[in-house]
Design an enzyme around this catalytic site. Structure first.
Site, PDB file in Angstrom:
ATOM      1  N   CYS A   1     -36.358  53.655  51.516  1.00  0.00           N
ATOM      2  CA  CYS A   1     -35.716  52.817  50.502  1.00  0.00           C
ATOM      3  C   CYS A   1     -36.634  51.647  50.186  1.00  0.00           C
ATOM      4  CB  CYS A   1     -34.372  52.317  51.021  1.00  0.00           C
ATOM      5  SG  CYS A   1     -33.516  51.255  49.848  1.00  0.00           S
TER       6      CYS A   1
ATOM      7  N   GLU B   1     -27.007  48.589  55.147  1.00  0.00           N
ATOM      8  CA  GLU B   1     -27.497  48.768  53.785  1.00  0.00           C
ATOM      9  C   GLU B   1     -26.278  48.963  52.887  1.00  0.00           C
ATOM     10  OE1 GLU B   1     -31.321  50.898  52.952  1.00  0.00           O
ATOM     11  OE2 GLU B   1     -30.832  51.772  54.905  1.00  0.00           O
TER      12      GLU B   1
END
Length: 130
Positions: free
Chosen positions: A3, A105
């Site tokens: 990510c 997250e």
């Protein structure tokens, strides 16, 4: 998979933190949120109603944990898409590493500011992050 999103900004010193929060608040206010089919929008909807609720839940949690919610995008309504999965940008200040919103997250338009006093403290924070 990696990510590349950066949901946390670490600022060194209150003067820098205050200036950053002021500037990013202004930028968030300029963001245009709407359907992904409109290329003039900066941000489209979240993928599902369940994910929208999950991200809103994290915003609620951040408030409960004591972070300062500077910009609250939970009330966003997009005309003509009132049942869409839209969430405006959210900005938390004074987030700490022990908060769940810092540790997880979120995968939504939520930016967090962590304030530290020194560059060494910032480096230690980065080194300690999982």
């Amino acid at each position: 998979e990696r990510c590349m999103a950066v949901p946390v900004a670490v600022t060194v010193g209150d003067e820098v933190g205050d200036a950053f929060v002021k500037k990013i608040t202004t930028e968030i206010a300029k963001m245009k949120v709407g359907p992904g089919t409109d290329s003039s929008n900066n941000m489209g909807p979240l993928i599902t109603r369940e994910h929208l609720q999950k991200v809103k839940g994290y915003v609620d949690l951040g408030v409960q944990e004591g972070a300062e919610l500077v910009v609250d995008g939970r009330g966003l309504v997009v005309n003509g898409y009132e049942n869409g999965f839209f969430l405006g940008g959210c900005l938390f200040d004074k987030v700490t590493p022990n908060m769940k919103i810092y540790q997880d997250e979120i995968f939504g338009p939520v930016l967090m500011v962590v304030r530290v006093k020194t560059m060494q403290e910032a480096m230690d924070l980065i080194d300690a992050h999982q």
